[in-house]
Design an enzyme around this catalytic site. Structure first.
Site, PDB file in Angstrom:
ATOM      1  N   ARG A 156       0.658  -1.214  -0.101  1.00 33.83           N
ATOM      2  CA  ARG A 156      -0.153  -0.072  -0.018  1.00 33.83           C
ATOM      3  C   ARG A 156       1.030   1.168   0.055  1.00 33.83           C
ATOM      4  O   ARG A 156       0.450   2.348  -0.553  1.00 33.83           O
ATOM      5  CB  ARG A 156      -0.729  -0.212   1.481  1.00 33.83           C
ATOM      6  CG  ARG A 156      -1.992   0.734   1.416  1.00 33.83           C
ATOM      7  CD  ARG A 156      -2.690   0.881   2.592  1.00 33.83           C
ATOM      8  NE  ARG A 156      -4.113   0.993   2.657  1.00 33.83           N
ATOM      9  CZ  ARG A 156      -4.777   0.534   3.967  1.00 33.83           C
ATOM     10  NH1 ARG A 156      -4.298   0.334   4.994  1.00 33.83           N
ATOM     11  NH2 ARG A 156      -5.999   0.739   3.796  1.00 33.83           N
ATOM     12  N   LYS A 171      10.492   0.001   5.735  1.00 28.11           N
ATOM     13  CA  LYS A 171      11.114  -0.780   6.921  1.00 28.11           C
ATOM     14  C   LYS A 171       9.714  -1.561   7.599  1.00 28.11           C
ATOM     15  O   LYS A 171       8.723  -0.896   7.825  1.00 28.11           O
ATOM     16  CB  LYS A 171      11.299   0.295   7.834  1.00 28.11           C
ATOM     17  CG  LYS A 171      12.314  -0.603   9.221  1.00 28.11           C
ATOM     18  CD  LYS A 171      12.231   0.331  10.434  1.00 28.11           C
ATOM     19  CE  LYS A 171      10.957   0.404  11.197  1.00 28.11           C
ATOM     20  NZ  LYS A 171      10.684  -1.057  11.813  1.00 28.11           N
ATOM     21  N   PRO A 172       9.772  -2.802   7.424  1.00 29.07           N
ATOM     22  CA  PRO A 172       8.874  -3.652   8.060  1.00 29.07           C
ATOM     23  C   PRO A 172       8.918  -3.559   9.499  1.00 29.07           C
ATOM     24  O   PRO A 172      10.110  -3.151  10.262  1.00 29.07           O
ATOM     25  CB  PRO A 172       9.035  -5.250   7.563  1.00 29.07           C
ATOM     26  CG  PRO A 172      10.897  -5.114   7.441  1.00 29.07           C
ATOM     27  CD  PRO A 172      11.005  -3.723   6.722  1.00 29.07           C
ATOM     28  N   SER A 173       7.874  -4.178  10.265  1.00 27.16           N
ATOM     29  CA  SER A 173       7.941  -4.111  11.802  1.00 27.16           C
ATOM     30  C   SER A 173       8.974  -5.218  12.136  1.00 27.16           C
ATOM     31  O   SER A 173       9.120  -6.148  11.488  1.00 27.16           O
ATOM     32  CB  SER A 173       6.573  -4.445  12.357  1.00 27.16           C
ATOM     33  OG  SER A 173       6.694  -4.717  13.843  1.00 27.16           O
ATOM     34  N   GLU A 174       9.649  -4.925  13.442  1.00 24.11           N
ATOM     35  CA  GLU A 174      10.489  -6.038  13.852  1.00 24.11           C
ATOM     36  C   GLU A 174       9.933  -7.127  14.332  1.00 24.11           C
ATOM     37  O   GLU A 174      10.756  -8.242  14.220  1.00 24.11           O
ATOM     38  CB  GLU A 174      11.478  -5.055  15.105  1.00 24.11           C
ATOM     39  CG  GLU A 174      10.547  -4.833  16.047  1.00 24.11           C
ATOM     40  CD  GLU A 174      10.138  -3.307  16.070  1.00 24.11           C
ATOM     41  OE1 GLU A 174       9.740  -2.984  14.803  1.00 24.11           O
ATOM     42  OE2 GLU A 174       9.913  -2.562  16.855  1.00 24.11           O
ATOM     43  N   GLU A 246      -0.835   7.003   9.581  1.00 23.27           N
ATOM     44  CA  GLU A 246      -2.248   6.020   9.679  1.00 23.27           C
ATOM     45  C   GLU A 246      -2.028   5.736  10.914  1.00 23.27           C
ATOM     46  O   GLU A 246      -1.346   4.621  11.248  1.00 23.27           O
ATOM     47  CB  GLU A 246      -2.284   5.273   8.452  1.00 23.27           C
ATOM     48  CG  GLU A 246      -1.724   5.626   7.048  1.00 23.27           C
ATOM     49  CD  GLU A 246      -2.582   6.830   6.643  1.00 23.27           C
ATOM     50  OE1 GLU A 246      -3.726   6.993   6.995  1.00 23.27           O
ATOM     51  OE2 GLU A 246      -1.744   7.698   5.730  1.00 23.27           O
ATOM     52  N   CYS A 280      -6.959  -1.728  12.706  1.00 22.60           N
ATOM     53  CA  CYS A 280      -6.992  -0.513  13.116  1.00 22.60           C
ATOM     54  C   CYS A 280      -8.691  -0.143  12.940  1.00 22.60           C
ATOM     55  O   CYS A 280      -9.021   0.680  13.563  1.00 22.60           O
ATOM     56  CB  CYS A 280      -6.279   0.560  12.340  1.00 22.60           C
ATOM     57  SG  CYS A 280      -6.738   0.162  10.388  1.00 22.60           S
ATOM     58  N   GLU A 380      -7.489   2.521  22.540  1.00 22.41           N
ATOM     59  CA  GLU A 380      -7.326   1.575  21.652  1.00 22.41           C
ATOM     60  C   GLU A 380      -7.283   0.254  22.390  1.00 22.41           C
ATOM     61  O   GLU A 380      -6.219   0.237  23.339  1.00 22.41           O
ATOM     62  CB  GLU A 380      -6.380   1.716  20.617  1.00 22.41           C
ATOM     63  CG  GLU A 380      -6.380   0.620  19.374  1.00 22.41           C
ATOM     64  CD  GLU A 380      -5.390   1.012  18.372  1.00 22.41           C
ATOM     65  OE1 GLU A 380      -4.292   1.439  18.509  1.00 22.41           O
ATOM     66  OE2 GLU A 380      -5.849   0.873  16.989  1.00 22.41           O
ATOM     67  N   HIS A 445      -9.103   5.496   2.666  1.00 22.39           N
ATOM     68  CA  HIS A 445      -8.957   4.945   4.250  1.00 22.39           C
ATOM     69  C   HIS A 445      -8.335   6.205   5.015  1.00 22.39           C
ATOM     70  O   HIS A 445      -7.048   6.224   4.805  1.00 22.39           O
ATOM     71  CB  HIS A 445      -8.120   3.567   4.342  1.00 22.39           C
ATOM     72  CG  HIS A 445      -8.084   3.138   5.803  1.00 22.39           C
ATOM     73  ND1 HIS A 445      -9.009   2.671   6.801  1.00 22.39           N
ATOM     74  CD2 HIS A 445      -6.893   2.862   6.436  1.00 22.39           C
ATOM     75  CE1 HIS A 445      -8.108   2.296   7.619  1.00 22.39           C
ATOM     76  NE2 HIS A 445      -7.038   2.439   7.629  1.00 22.39           N
TER      77      HIS A 445
HETATM   78  P1  NAD Z   1       4.201   0.938  16.353  1.00 25.23           P
HETATM   79  O1  NAD Z   1       3.701   2.315  16.279  1.00 25.23           O
HETATM   80  O2  NAD Z   1       4.707   0.124  17.567  1.00 25.23           O
HETATM   81  O3  NAD Z   1       5.097   0.395  15.072  1.00 25.23           O
HETATM   82  C1  NAD Z   1       4.831   1.019  13.830  1.00 25.23           C
HETATM   83  C2  NAD Z   1       6.222   0.922  13.031  1.00 25.23           C
HETATM   84  O4  NAD Z   1       6.888   2.280  13.649  1.00 25.23           O
HETATM   85  C3  NAD Z   1       7.273  -0.173  13.183  1.00 25.23           C
HETATM   86  O5  NAD Z   1       7.760  -0.421  12.018  1.00 25.23           O
HETATM   87  C4  NAD Z   1       8.088   0.399  14.438  1.00 25.23           C
HETATM   88  O6  NAD Z   1       9.404  -0.197  14.383  1.00 25.23           O
HETATM   89  C5  NAD Z   1       8.160   1.765  13.808  1.00 25.23           C
HETATM   90  N1  NAD Z   1       8.559   2.736  14.899  1.00 25.23           N
HETATM   91  C6  NAD Z   1       8.572   2.511  16.264  1.00 25.23           C
HETATM   92  N2  NAD Z   1       9.061   3.630  16.992  1.00 25.23           N
HETATM   93  C7  NAD Z   1       9.240   4.687  16.016  1.00 25.23           C
HETATM   94  C8  NAD Z   1       9.848   5.755  15.968  1.00 25.23           C
HETATM   95  N3  NAD Z   1      10.169   6.491  17.069  1.00 25.23           N
HETATM   96  N4  NAD Z   1      10.239   6.387  14.727  1.00 25.23           N
HETATM   97  C9  NAD Z   1      10.032   5.851  13.880  1.00 25.23           C
HETATM   98  N5  NAD Z   1       9.243   4.453  13.648  1.00 25.23           N
HETATM   99  C10 NAD Z   1       9.276   3.900  14.744  1.00 25.23           C
HETATM  100  O7  NAD Z   1       2.765   0.093  15.859  1.00 25.23           O
HETATM  101  P2  NAD Z   1       2.305  -1.467  15.865  1.00 25.23           P
HETATM  102  O8  NAD Z   1       2.236  -1.856  17.204  1.00 25.23           O
HETATM  103  O9  NAD Z   1       3.181  -2.090  14.665  1.00 25.23           O
HETATM  104  O10 NAD Z   1       1.037  -1.373  14.973  1.00 25.23           O
HETATM  105  C11 NAD Z   1      -0.400  -1.374  15.619  1.00 25.23           C
HETATM  106  C12 NAD Z   1      -0.980  -0.037  15.674  1.00 25.23           C
HETATM  107  O11 NAD Z   1      -1.020   0.285  13.832  1.00 25.23           O
HETATM  108  C13 NAD Z   1      -2.079   0.100  16.023  1.00 25.23           C
HETATM  109  O12 NAD Z   1      -2.424   1.460  16.915  1.00 25.23           O
HETATM  110  C14 NAD Z   1      -3.103  -0.037  14.770  1.00 25.23           C
HETATM  111  O13 NAD Z   1      -4.647   0.675  14.921  1.00 25.23           O
HETATM  112  C15 NAD Z   1      -2.206   0.807  14.045  1.00 25.23           C
HETATM  113  N6  NAD Z   1      -2.516   0.740  12.408  1.00 25.23           N
HETATM  114  C16 NAD Z   1      -3.164   1.791  11.872  1.00 25.23           C
HETATM  115  C17 NAD Z   1      -3.669   1.354  10.552  1.00 25.23           C
HETATM  116  C18 NAD Z   1      -4.309   2.502   9.647  1.00 25.23           C
HETATM  117  O14 NAD Z   1      -4.157   2.274   8.609  1.00 25.23           O
HETATM  118  N7  NAD Z   1      -4.783   3.556  10.248  1.00 25.23           N
HETATM  119  C19 NAD Z   1      -3.482   0.331   9.810  1.00 25.23           C
HETATM  120  C20 NAD Z   1      -2.836  -0.645  10.734  1.00 25.23           C
HETATM  121  C21 NAD Z   1      -2.328  -0.517  11.947  1.00 25.23           C
END
Ligand code: NAD
Length: 476
Positions: A156, A171-174, A246, A280, A380, A445
């Site tokens: 996306r 960058k994918p999530s860890e 997002e 989300c 949330e 979205h």
């Molecule tokens: P997260 O915020 O913990 O992590 C998201 C990403 O950000 C990861 O890749 C992480 O490594 C990175 N990250 C963490 N700290 C950072 C920093 N200081 N600077 C830059 N990058 C950083 O979120 P998560 O737990 O992976 O995902 C779940 C959250 O995402 C929920 O709140 C969910 O609602 C939201 N979400 C929103 C949508 C949407 O379209 N609105 C879609 C999917 C998920």
């Protein structure tokens, strides 16, 4: 597996710490990969910068054709990608396959924008003058991805960014890097993308932070939670780097007195429990009109109670939470609600007969005796927990629904045109689903309020990767 894809090649990390990826069903480590370092991020963003000019100058259709090829490639590999996704994220097999197919659909849809990016021509203010408003890419886009829909969010972000002429570092999530690295490898093997156009760096928050502060990055698109989004915005402020965020949601569902109750129950249950409640857009609080509360509640509790929980490879209704930390957060939310006076109608903190000993299980949970001020209604909860609140009027339901710092999705169940119109008008949310759930690529979205800044999908999701340039033509 290497954590870095830079300038069209797999590369070794220059010394990052290990990221251990776990299977949420067994709690066991699947694989450990070294994280990227800040220096690696710099290599990737420079590669993206070097590639950008040529990429932008390619005919738009050629860019679109490459994205269409990626869509085909994803479709050809649904099973293997879905298998990895189940293993690292804990999605059920059918939801994982759905996510992969949806990713192909996203790429295919966004590729269609290749020859549809239009500008404007407006009259000038001087004699024999005309003004063109052109849409141009930002340059280098960095994409920061969450774990809950790792592959569809990856696609996306890169599809619209690339189609509009930007180059990318993602960058994918860890917690869930493996499916992304697998798809990146397929693209590497099969698609003739110019080197540097698509770069991938695996790592945690520190790598994400560098993808925001790096001098070569012009635009950051991130999906994640609200607090991370705010940290990114602060980090981006120094260079006024553009951000699109997002973020999380707290979607209300309003069940009106004239709702089709069976249909409402079915949509709300599936919305609350899809991906084990980790979406989300999930319904997170249910406002039921007092006239139908007595009918709604037992049907809803029965439906939640009868969901089959188990190993996602067997494709039950619901798998585990992604990690012990997420399981713990959900359990704490239930515990806190009980301490604040809620009663558990089904589910709860204890899982008496867990499908596996070490998996991160949470039961579908319904809470009653909930009031609007409780944390479980305000914050949330990324797990299958549904608080029910009885309301005495549509106005009260709307007031409660809007009483939130979030503003992403919202749901309404009614058979009345008047109710539907009033609610659509009055709800302060970026998206409202009337008598249904589930979005489409051609929609948009978007989170209002603290749920985000920007939005994805559709025309507006494509155009956000462009900025407007005004050209004044004087021809006297
Ligand atoms: P997260 O915020 O913990 O992590 C998201 C990403 O950000 C990861 O890749 C992480 O490594 C990175 N990250 C963490 N700290 C950072 C920093 N200081 N600077 C830059 N990058 C950083 O979120 P998560 O737990 O992976 O995902 C779940 C959250 O995402 C929920 O709140 C969910 O609602 C939201 N979400 C929103 C949508 C949407 O379209 N609105 C879609 C999917 C998920």
């Amino acid at each position: 597996m290497s954590p870095l894809y830079i300038h069209g090649e797999w590369a070794e990390s220059s010394g990052g710490e290990k990221i251990a990826v776990h299977d949420p069903t067994t709690g066991k480590e699947i694989r450990s990969i070294p994280s990227a370092t800040e220096r690696d991020v710099e290599r990737a963003t420079r590669a993206a910068r070097r590639a950008q000019n040529d990429w932008q100058r390619r005919p738009a259709k050629e860019r679109g054709d490459l994205i269409r090829e990626i869509a085909d490639l994803i479709e050809e590999n649904v099973d293997s990608l879905a298998e990895t996704l189940v293993e690292e994220q804990g999605k059920t097999r059918s939801v994982a396959a759905y996510e992969i197919r949806a990713s192909a659909d996203i790429a295919r849809y966004m590729a269609e924008w290749d020859r549809r990016i239009e500008g404007d021509v407006v009259p000038g203010s001087a004699p024999r003058q005309s003004i063109s408003l052109l849409r141009r890419p930002y340059g280098v886009v960095s994409g920061i991805i969450p774990w809950n829909f790792p592959i569809s969010v990856f696609v996306r972000k890169f599809s619209p960014a690339l189609v509009t002429g930007n180059t990318t570092v993602l960058k994918p999530s860890e917690l869930t890097p493996l499916t992304t690295l697998e798809l990146t490898d397929l693209i590497h093997q099969e698609i003739d993308l110019p080197p540097g156009v698509l770069n991938v760096v695996a790592g945690g928050g520190n790598v994400g932070a560098k993808l925001v502060s790096d001098d070569e990055v012009d635009y950051v698109t991130m999906t994640g939670n609200v607090e991370t989004g705010k940290a990114i915005m602060r980090n981006a402020a120094d260079d006024l780097t553009r951000v699109s965020l997002e973020l999380g949601g707290k979607a209300p569902a309003i069940v009106c007195s004239d709702a089709d109750i069976e249909s409402a129950v079915s949509h709300i249950v599936s919305s609350r429990t899809v991906n084990a409640g980790q979406a989300c857009t999930c319904v997170e609080r249910v406002y039921v009109h007092e006239d139908v509360h007595e009918e709604f509640q037992p049907l809803f509790v029965d439906a939640m109670e009868s969901l089959e929980i188990g190993d996602p490879r067997d494709d039950p209704d619901m798998g585990p939470q992604v990690s012990a930390a997420e399981q713990d957060k959900t359990q704490r939310a239930i515990k806190q609600a009980i301490e604040q006076g809620a009663t558990v109608l089904t589910g709860g903190i204890e899982v008496s007969d867990p499908p596996t000993d070490e998996g991160h299980w949470v039961l579908p949970t319904v809470l009653a005796n909930v009031d609007q001020e409780m944390d479980v209604v305000k914050e949330e909860v990324f797990g299958p927990v549904a608080p029910l609140i009885e309301v005495d009027s549509l106005d009260q339901a709307i007031e409660y629904a809007n009483d939130s710092r979030y503003g992403l999705s919202s749901y309404v169940f009614t058979e009345s045109y008047r109710n539907a119109m009033q609610i659509t008008e009055d709800l302060d949310f970026g998206e409202t689903f009337i008598n249904g759930s589930g979005g489409a690529q051609q929609g948009h979205h978007i989170g209002w309020n603290e749920s985000g800044l920007g939005g994805e999908d559709g025309k507006h999701g494509a155009l956000k990767y462009t900025q407007i340039k005004s050209v004044y033509h004087n021809f006297q």
